[in-house]
Design an enzyme around this catalytic site. Structure first.
Site, mmCIF file in Angstrom:
data_model
loop_
_atom_site.group_PDB
_atom_site.id
_atom_site.type_symbol
_atom_site.label_atom_id
_atom_site.label_comp_id
_atom_site.label_asym_id
_atom_site.label_seq_id
_atom_site.Cartn_x
_atom_site.Cartn_y
_atom_site.Cartn_z
ATOM 1 N N SER A 1 33.740 37.648 53.784
ATOM 2 C CA SER A 1 33.788 36.238 54.161
ATOM 3 C C SER A 1 34.680 36.012 55.371
ATOM 4 C CB SER A 1 34.280 35.387 52.984
ATOM 5 O OG SER A 1 33.367 35.423 51.915
ATOM 6 N N ARG B 1 33.783 34.961 59.593
ATOM 7 C CA ARG B 1 34.461 33.836 60.261
ATOM 8 C C ARG B 1 35.238 34.298 61.492
ATOM 9 N NH1 ARG B 1 33.686 32.621 55.025
ATOM 10 N NH2 ARG B 1 33.547 30.426 54.355
ATOM 11 N N GLY C 1 22.773 35.265 54.325
ATOM 12 C CA GLY C 1 22.877 33.817 54.260
ATOM 13 C C GLY C 1 24.038 33.299 55.076
ATOM 14 N N SER D 1 25.989 25.190 48.572
ATOM 15 C CA SER D 1 26.630 26.163 49.443
ATOM 16 C C SER D 1 27.539 25.434 50.412
ATOM 17 C CB SER D 1 25.581 26.972 50.216
ATOM 18 O OG SER D 1 26.202 27.807 51.175
ATOM 19 N N ASP E 1 30.867 33.981 43.339
ATOM 20 C CA ASP E 1 30.704 35.427 43.519
ATOM 21 C C ASP E 1 31.350 36.233 42.404
ATOM 22 O OD1 ASP E 1 29.201 35.102 45.782
ATOM 23 O OD2 ASP E 1 30.850 35.439 47.182
ATOM 24 N N ARG F 1 25.869 42.534 44.168
ATOM 25 C CA ARG F 1 26.850 42.236 43.119
ATOM 26 C C ARG F 1 26.338 42.655 41.738
ATOM 27 N NH1 ARG F 1 30.765 40.302 45.972
ATOM 28 N NH2 ARG F 1 30.337 38.875 47.706
#
Length: 420
Positions: free
Chosen positions: A20, A24, A90, A156, A300, A374
Site C-alpha cells: 500500500s 503511494r 485495483g 473502497s 485485508d 491472500r
C-alpha cells in the site's frame, strides 16, 4: 499445483515492504519536480503495474545496486492515447484514474475481467466521471473536477486516495467530504504520504462525515523515504507462529500508519503471547480464545483472521464484511468455501459471519484459492493444523503482493513440494 504438508512454523524473517505504501510513494515521487529515492520498495506484480503505467507518462525509474529506487519525474507528462494496462491491480487503476483525467481529461484503462468487475460505477459517478465499461476495458472522461466532492468509502477508499494524491496539482482548492464519521486507515495512510512530501491539507471531522481540504497549486517536495514492512502480509506468519512454535518478524514498525498493524492488538485480545520492539514483532505459541472483530477498516486481515478463528475452539464472529466482496475474488465467500472444505462450521447472516473453530483439519483435499494471493497465504498459514497434506492450485497468486512468500515460508519450516 503445490502440496502443503503439515508443519509448525518457527524462526525469524524480515517483512517485505508495504504494498500500500509503495503504490503511494511511487505516485508521490512521480509528481515531484525533481528525483526522489524510495528505499526498500516492494516490487511485485501490483506495484510493477503502477511503475509501468507511470512510465507511460514519461516517469523514469532507476534501480540502485542497494535495492533503492530512484524516481525521475518528466519535465512534462506524456499524453497517453492507447489503453493503459493495469493488469489485475485495483490500486493502480483507482489511484491513477484521477491523475490521468487531470492531465488529459479522458483515458482508457485495460485489465482483467475481475478487475473491471471490482470497480464500483457509483464511485466514478460521485465525482462526475462519465465512463463506458466492457469486459476488459474502461473508458473514462471528465469535464473538470468540481471544487466540492462528496464520496463514500463504503466499498473502497482507493479512488478517494487517487483524488487526494492528484488534488495538490489543481489550480483550485479541493474539498472532499467523505461520508463516514471515522477516518479510514487507508485514507490516513494517504494523508501521511502527503505530509511526508510537504503537501498541505486540513482535516475537519463531523458527526456523520469528515472533510479534507487541499489548497491549490502545491508542489510535492522531492525526498528520500524508506518503506516500512507490510503488516497485511506478515499477519499470516504471526498467526502461523501463534499456532506453531513462535515467529519473529523484523522490519515492522509499531505503531504504524498501516491500519493492519491492528493484528498485534487482535492477537493480544485473543490471548496470544506477543511482544513488540522498535522494528520487530514476536509471537509465541499460545492458547487462544474466540474473538469478535469488525473488519470494516481492516478488510485485508479478513481471511487470515477467519482462518485463525477456525482453529480456536468456540465461536468467533465477524462484521463489516462488505469490502471483502470486491477483491481479487469474492474474498468473503471464497474464505467461507475454503474453511468449509476443512469441515469448519460457518454461518453467514446479513453482515455477520460466525465461525466455530476446531483443533485439527482433516486435509487430504485440493483447494482452489481463486487465484487470490491472500487466500493462498491463508491456506499455508494453517498447516500446523493439517492431519494430511493439502494441495493448492494457483500457488503463484502470491506473486501479486509477496513474490518471495514460499521461500520465506520454507525458511520458517514450512514444508511444500511442487507438482506439474
Amino acid at each position: 499445483m503445490l502440496v502443503i504438508y503439515p508443519a509448525s512454523l518457527s524462526g525469524s524473517i524480515t517483512a517485505p515492504a508495504s504494498k500500500s505504501l509503495t503504490h503511494r510513494f511511487l505516485i508521490a515521487c512521480a509528481l515531484a519536480k525533481q528525483p526522489s529515492e524510495i528505499i526498500n520498495p516492494l516490487i511485485a506484480e501490483d506495484t510493477a503495474a503502477t511503475i509501468q503505467v507511470l512510465e507511460q507518462l514519461g516517469v523514469d525509474f532507476v534501480f540502485q545496486q542497494n535495492g533503492a529506487l530512484t524516481v525521475i519525474p518528466p519535465q512534462k507528462f506524456s499524453n497517453v492515447t492507447t489503453p493503459i494496462d493495469c493488469k489485475e491491480s485495483g490500486s493502480t487503476l483507482r489511484f491513477l484514474i484521477p491523475l490521468f483525467l487531470h492531465l488529459q481529461k479522458e483515458a482508457a484503462f485495460s485489465g482483467s475481467q475481475r478487475l473491471m468487475e471490482r470497480l464500483d460505477p457509483n464511485d466514478l459517478q460521485s465525482i462526475g466521471i462519465s465512463f463506458e465499461k466492457s469486459e476488459n476495458l474502461l473508458k473514462v472522461k471528465i469535464a473538470g473536477f468540481p471544487n466540492q466532492l462528496t464520496m463514500s468509502d463504503s466499498s473502497s477508499t482507493q479512488l478517494i486516495s487517487g483524488v487526494l494524491l492528484t488534488a495538490p496539482l489543481f489550480n483550485k482548492q479541493i474539498c472532499i467530504t467523505v461520508l463516514n464519521p471515522v477516518l479510514d486507515p487507508y485514507l490516513s495512510m494517504t494523508l501521511a504520504v502527503l505530509k511526508i512530501f510537504r503537501v498541505k491539507y486540513t482535516l475537519e471531522t463531523n458527526p456523520a462525515s469528515y472533510t479534507i481540504t487541499i489548497p491549490k497549486n502545491q508542489n510535492y517536495i522531492p525526498t528520500q523515504i524508506k518503506v516500512e514492512g507490510d503488516y497485511s502480509q506478515m499477519a499470516n506468519f504471526l498467526v502461523a507462529g501463534s499456532l506453531g512454535r513462535g515467529v519473529t518478524v523484523h522490519n515492522l514498525s509499531y505503531p504504524s500508519v498501516q491500519g493492519d498493524h491492528r493484528i498485534v492488538e487482535i492477537l493480544q485480545t485473543s490471548g496470544a503471547e506477543i511482544s513488540v520492539g522498535d522494528s520487530w514483532v514476536s509471537v509465541q505459541p499460545s492458547t487462544l480464545k474466540p474473538f469478535r472483530i469488525d473488519l470494516t477498516h481492516i478488510p485485508d486481515l479478513g481471511p487470515i483472521l477467519m482462518g485463525l478463528a477456525s482453529t480456536i475452539e468456540g465461536t468467533s464472529s465477524f462484521t463489516g464484511l462488505k469490502r471483502l466482496i470486491k477483491k481479487e475474488s469474492n474474498r468473503l465467500l471464497s474464505t467461507i468455501r475454503i474453511l468449509n472444505q476443512f469441515r469448519v462450521k460457518t454461518v453467514l447472516s446479513d453482515d455477520t459471519l460466525t465461525i466455530t473453530g476446531q483443533s485439527a483439519f482433516p486435509g487430504g483435499i485440493t483447494i482452489n484459492p481463486d487465484n487470490d494471493h491472500r487466500l493462498a497465504m491463508l491456506v499455508a498459514s494453517l498447516a500446523s493444523r493439517f492431519e494430511q497434506p493439502v494441495k493448492l492450485t494457483t500457488p503463484k497468486a502470491v506473486d501479486k503482493s509477496y513474490p518471495h512468500f514460499w521461500e520465506d515460508y520454507q525458511a520458517l519450516g514450512g514444508k511444500i513440494s511442487w507438482e506439474d
